[in-house]
Design an enzyme around this catalytic site. Structure first.
Site, PDB file in Angstrom:
ATOM      1  N   GLY A 237       0.956   4.594 -10.787  1.00  0.00           N
ATOM      2  CA  GLY A 237       1.564   3.605  -9.883  1.00  0.00           C
ATOM      3  C   GLY A 237       1.488   2.202 -10.456  1.00  0.00           C
ATOM      4  O   GLY A 237       1.377   1.215  -9.728  1.00  0.00           O
TER       5      GLY A 237
ATOM      6  N   ASP B  71       4.205   5.464 -14.044  1.00  0.00           N
ATOM      7  CA  ASP B  71       4.797   5.318 -12.696  1.00  0.00           C
ATOM      8  C   ASP B  71       6.015   6.242 -12.635  1.00  0.00           C
ATOM      9  O   ASP B  71       6.447   6.778 -13.669  1.00  0.00           O
ATOM     10  CB  ASP B  71       5.234   3.843 -12.468  1.00  0.00           C
ATOM     11  CG  ASP B  71       5.292   3.475 -10.993  1.00  0.00           C
ATOM     12  OD1 ASP B  71       6.064   4.134 -10.258  1.00  0.00           O
ATOM     13  OD2 ASP B  71       4.588   2.550 -10.558  1.00  0.00           O
TER      14      ASP B  71
ATOM     15  N   ASP C 298       4.981  11.440 -12.514  1.00  0.00           N
ATOM     16  CA  ASP C 298       5.019  11.694 -11.074  1.00  0.00           C
ATOM     17  C   ASP C 298       3.721  12.425 -10.740  1.00  0.00           C
ATOM     18  O   ASP C 298       3.501  13.555 -11.179  1.00  0.00           O
ATOM     19  CB  ASP C 298       6.241  12.566 -10.754  1.00  0.00           C
ATOM     20  CG  ASP C 298       6.320  12.910  -9.274  1.00  0.00           C
ATOM     21  OD1 ASP C 298       5.333  12.691  -8.541  1.00  0.00           O
ATOM     22  OD2 ASP C 298       7.385  13.401  -8.860  1.00  0.00           O
TER      23      ASP C 298
ATOM     24  N   TYR D 299      -0.116   7.103   6.651  1.00  0.00           N
ATOM     25  CA  TYR D 299      -0.801   6.404   5.545  1.00  0.00           C
ATOM     26  C   TYR D 299      -2.315   6.447   5.765  1.00  0.00           C
ATOM     27  O   TYR D 299      -3.078   6.849   4.880  1.00  0.00           O
ATOM     28  CB  TYR D 299      -0.286   4.962   5.507  1.00  0.00           C
ATOM     29  CG  TYR D 299      -0.947   4.040   4.501  1.00  0.00           C
ATOM     30  CD1 TYR D 299      -0.909   4.301   3.140  1.00  0.00           C
ATOM     31  CD2 TYR D 299      -1.562   2.860   4.932  1.00  0.00           C
ATOM     32  CE1 TYR D 299      -1.485   3.420   2.231  1.00  0.00           C
ATOM     33  CE2 TYR D 299      -2.134   1.971   4.021  1.00  0.00           C
ATOM     34  CZ  TYR D 299      -2.090   2.262   2.677  1.00  0.00           C
ATOM     35  OH  TYR D 299      -2.651   1.383   1.778  1.00  0.00           O
TER      36      TYR D 299
ATOM     37  N   LYS E 292      -5.278   8.420   3.737  1.00  0.00           N
ATOM     38  CA  LYS E 292      -6.309   7.634   3.058  1.00  0.00           C
ATOM     39  C   LYS E 292      -7.719   8.004   3.518  1.00  0.00           C
ATOM     40  O   LYS E 292      -8.666   7.911   2.741  1.00  0.00           O
ATOM     41  CB  LYS E 292      -6.043   6.142   3.247  1.00  0.00           C
ATOM     42  CG  LYS E 292      -4.844   5.644   2.454  1.00  0.00           C
ATOM     43  CD  LYS E 292      -5.115   5.748   0.965  1.00  0.00           C
ATOM     44  CE  LYS E 292      -4.096   5.021   0.130  1.00  0.00           C
ATOM     45  NZ  LYS E 292      -4.493   4.886  -1.265  1.00  0.00           N
TER      46      LYS E 292
HETATM   47  P1  NAD Z   1       2.808  -0.385  -4.369  1.00  0.00           P
HETATM   48  O1  NAD Z   1       3.593   0.319  -3.318  1.00  0.00           O
HETATM   49  O2  NAD Z   1       3.174  -1.767  -4.719  1.00  0.00           O
HETATM   50  O3  NAD Z   1       2.805   0.479  -5.696  1.00  0.00           O
HETATM   51  C1  NAD Z   1       2.654   1.856  -5.685  1.00  0.00           C
HETATM   52  C2  NAD Z   1       3.318   2.416  -6.914  1.00  0.00           C
HETATM   53  O4  NAD Z   1       3.229   3.847  -6.847  1.00  0.00           O
HETATM   54  C3  NAD Z   1       4.821   2.073  -7.006  1.00  0.00           C
HETATM   55  O5  NAD Z   1       5.095   1.423  -8.226  1.00  0.00           O
HETATM   56  C4  NAD Z   1       5.526   3.418  -6.925  1.00  0.00           C
HETATM   57  O6  NAD Z   1       6.670   3.523  -7.740  1.00  0.00           O
HETATM   58  C5  NAD Z   1       4.423   4.360  -7.400  1.00  0.00           C
HETATM   59  N1  NAD Z   1       4.627   5.734  -6.947  1.00  0.00           N
HETATM   60  C6  NAD Z   1       5.146   6.186  -5.787  1.00  0.00           C
HETATM   61  N2  NAD Z   1       5.218   7.519  -5.790  1.00  0.00           N
HETATM   62  C7  NAD Z   1       4.711   7.928  -6.974  1.00  0.00           C
HETATM   63  C8  NAD Z   1       4.533   9.204  -7.579  1.00  0.00           C
HETATM   64  N3  NAD Z   1       4.910  10.328  -6.958  1.00  0.00           N
HETATM   65  N4  NAD Z   1       3.978   9.249  -8.809  1.00  0.00           N
HETATM   66  C9  NAD Z   1       3.615   8.117  -9.455  1.00  0.00           C
HETATM   67  N5  NAD Z   1       3.799   6.884  -8.951  1.00  0.00           N
HETATM   68  C10 NAD Z   1       4.338   6.802  -7.721  1.00  0.00           C
HETATM   69  O7  NAD Z   1       1.282  -0.281  -3.928  1.00  0.00           O
HETATM   70  P2  NAD Z   1       0.067  -1.248  -4.315  1.00  0.00           P
HETATM   71  O8  NAD Z   1       0.073  -2.339  -3.332  1.00  0.00           O
HETATM   72  O9  NAD Z   1       0.090  -1.561  -5.753  1.00  0.00           O
HETATM   73  O10 NAD Z   1      -1.135  -0.284  -3.925  1.00  0.00           O
HETATM   74  C11 NAD Z   1      -1.891   0.422  -4.870  1.00  0.00           C
HETATM   75  C12 NAD Z   1      -3.037   1.090  -4.124  1.00  0.00           C
HETATM   76  O11 NAD Z   1      -3.781   0.095  -3.391  1.00  0.00           O
HETATM   77  C13 NAD Z   1      -2.593   2.115  -3.068  1.00  0.00           C
HETATM   78  O12 NAD Z   1      -3.485   3.178  -3.050  1.00  0.00           O
HETATM   79  C14 NAD Z   1      -2.670   1.346  -1.763  1.00  0.00           C
HETATM   80  O13 NAD Z   1      -2.928   2.202  -0.681  1.00  0.00           O
HETATM   81  C15 NAD Z   1      -3.847   0.444  -2.024  1.00  0.00           C
HETATM   82  N6  NAD Z   1      -3.827  -0.748  -1.170  1.00  0.00           N
HETATM   83  C16 NAD Z   1      -2.913  -1.741  -1.339  1.00  0.00           C
HETATM   84  C17 NAD Z   1      -2.921  -2.833  -0.481  1.00  0.00           C
HETATM   85  C18 NAD Z   1      -1.947  -3.947  -0.602  1.00  0.00           C
HETATM   86  O14 NAD Z   1      -1.918  -4.841   0.261  1.00  0.00           O
HETATM   87  N7  NAD Z   1      -1.132  -3.998  -1.657  1.00  0.00           N
HETATM   88  C19 NAD Z   1      -3.866  -2.910   0.544  1.00  0.00           C
HETATM   89  C20 NAD Z   1      -4.745  -1.865   0.708  1.00  0.00           C
HETATM   90  C21 NAD Z   1      -4.754  -0.798  -0.172  1.00  0.00           C
HETATM   91  N1  SER Z   2      -1.221  -3.765   2.719  1.00  0.00           N
HETATM   92  C1  SER Z   2      -1.296  -2.391   3.085  1.00  0.00           C
HETATM   93  C2  SER Z   2      -0.274  -2.025   4.081  1.00  0.00           C
HETATM   94  O1  SER Z   2       0.066  -2.883   4.861  1.00  0.00           O
HETATM   95  C3  SER Z   2      -2.669  -2.090   3.650  1.00  0.00           C
HETATM   96  O2  SER Z   2      -3.125  -0.955   3.056  1.00  0.00           O
HETATM   97  O3  SER Z   2       0.168  -0.911   4.101  1.00  0.00           O
END
Ligand code: NAD
Ligand code: SER
Length: 310
Positions: free
Chosen positions: A10, A36, A49, A139, A143
């Site tokens: 990702g 990704d 994937d 979600y 998680k």
């Molecule tokens: P994001 O949605 O920006 O990025 C996720 C990436 O996963 C994307 O680039 C997407 O193309 C890729 N993806 C989707 N399906 C896929 C698959 N089948 N195989 C491979 N890649 C795939 O998310 P993020 O914000 O970078 O979050 C990363 C992690 O951090 C996640 O586990 C998310 O739950 C966690 N998180 C993020 C936030 C936030 O605010 N950004 C907050 C809490 C937790």
């Molecule tokens: N920023 C994330 C969301 O809103 C929290 O995991 O889904």
């Protein structure tokens, strides 16, 4: 030794697009493999994937991966639009990563979790790690399962899985990927562009947040923490500050006096209402010495400064 070959899944997302350069600067470009399902402009990019078990196995084995930052996920709002996909990516994808990590003797698997694990029955303020985790979103459900599965693989098989519950993350380098806390980034971008904003949450929807530099520092500190200091494994709370959309609007008006926001809550309001207002992050401080550097004012100021230069 860990960190010889680091796979980031990702990697094209909000966190990955900043974590990959950071890992590359610390450990060297040749040691990092960004992957990704969407293409990233990076010569090291590998299509992966995570729901495809054989491809996960092949990539980890062939590249002798010893460390994984597993960021591939479907976030809260996107998950409600496609629960089936959220389950496959967030649960089956993680399962593939954990199994392949065991098989290939991976030393460390980092799995970010989220405030999405909490639900309406969770206390709202200063939420501890161990509390009611009965989320109402797919979600959150995936998680909670991810945290527990990671812990199970640690307890049962000795796999070094570590995770932290991020709050909403604020950043300006890459767009957020379909979360509920995305409103805050969108609002700041609109203000900097001189446009008004239509917010999908109500004025008073308080949520915990963190600036990306602190989020990166947190995941790196946990990854490098000494094992003997960890009492928790996959569910560390981390957060910096909390605010409502109205508070962000008013902060932005200090910079852009004519900026206004209309409030038009949609389905994401229910998600926000089910999440806590603030977290108790003391275990992260105690077990791996994490404390964030950016407060609310500094974060907004820094984001505006950087967005203006774009
Ligand atoms: P994001 O949605 O920006 O990025 C996720 C990436 O996963 C994307 O680039 C997407 O193309 C890729 N993806 C989707 N399906 C896929 C698959 N089948 N195989 C491979 N890649 C795939 O998310 P993020 O914000 O970078 O979050 C990363 C992690 O951090 C996640 O586990 C998310 O739950 C966690 N998180 C993020 C936030 C936030 O605010 N950004 C907050 C809490 C937790
Ligand atoms: N920023 C994330 C969301 O809103 C929290 O995991 O889904």
């Amino acid at each position: 030794m860990t960190f010889e070959k680091i796979l980031v899944t990702g990697a094209g997302g909000q966190i990955g697009s900043e974590l990959v350069p950071l890992l590359s600067s610390i450990f060297g470009e040749e040691r990092v493999i960004p992957s990704d399902v969407k293409e990233i402009k990076d010569k090291r990019f590998k299509y992966l994937d995570v729901t495809d078990k054989n491809s996960v196995d092949l990539l980890i084995e062939k590249n002798k991966v010893d460390t994984i930052f597993h960021l591939a996920a479907i976030l809260s709002a996107s998950g409600e639009n496609n629960p089936e996909l959220a389950y496959r990516v967030n649960v089956e994808g993680l399962h593939n990563i954990l199994n392949s990590s065991l098989k290939n003797k991976v030393n460390l698997v980092m799995i970010p979790s989220t405030i999405g694990v909490f639900g309406p029955e969770t206390p709202k303020e200063n939420v501890p790690i161990e509390t009611i985790t009965r989320p109402t979103t797919i979600y959150g459900i995936t998680k909670v399962l991810a945290e527990q599965l990671g812990y199970y693989y640690y307890r049962r098989f000795g796999l070094n899985v570590r995770g932290l519950r991020y709050p909403g993350l604020l950043s300006y380098k890459s767009p957020p990927g379909g979360g509920t806390t995305d409103y805050a980034i969108e609002m700041i971008i609109k203000a900097v562009k001189g446009e008004n904003y239509s917010c999908f949450l109500r004025q008073n929807s308080k949520l915990p947040m963190m600036y990306m530099p602190d989020a990166l520092e947190a995941i790196m500190k946990l990854a490098e923490a000494e094992d003997k200091n960890l009492k928790h494994r996959t569910d560390f709370n981390v957060s910096s500050f909390s605010f409502t959309p109205a508070e962000l609007e008013s902060k932005l008006r200090e910079y852009y006096p004519s900026f206004t926001v209309n409030y038009n809550p949609d389905f994401r309001q229910n998600i926000a209402d089910s999440w806590p207002w603030s977290l108790d992050s003391s275990a992260a401080k105690k077990e791996w010495n994490f404390s964030p550097s950016f407060n609310f004012d500094q974060t907004v100021k820094d984001m505006i400064y950087n967005l203006k230069g774009r």
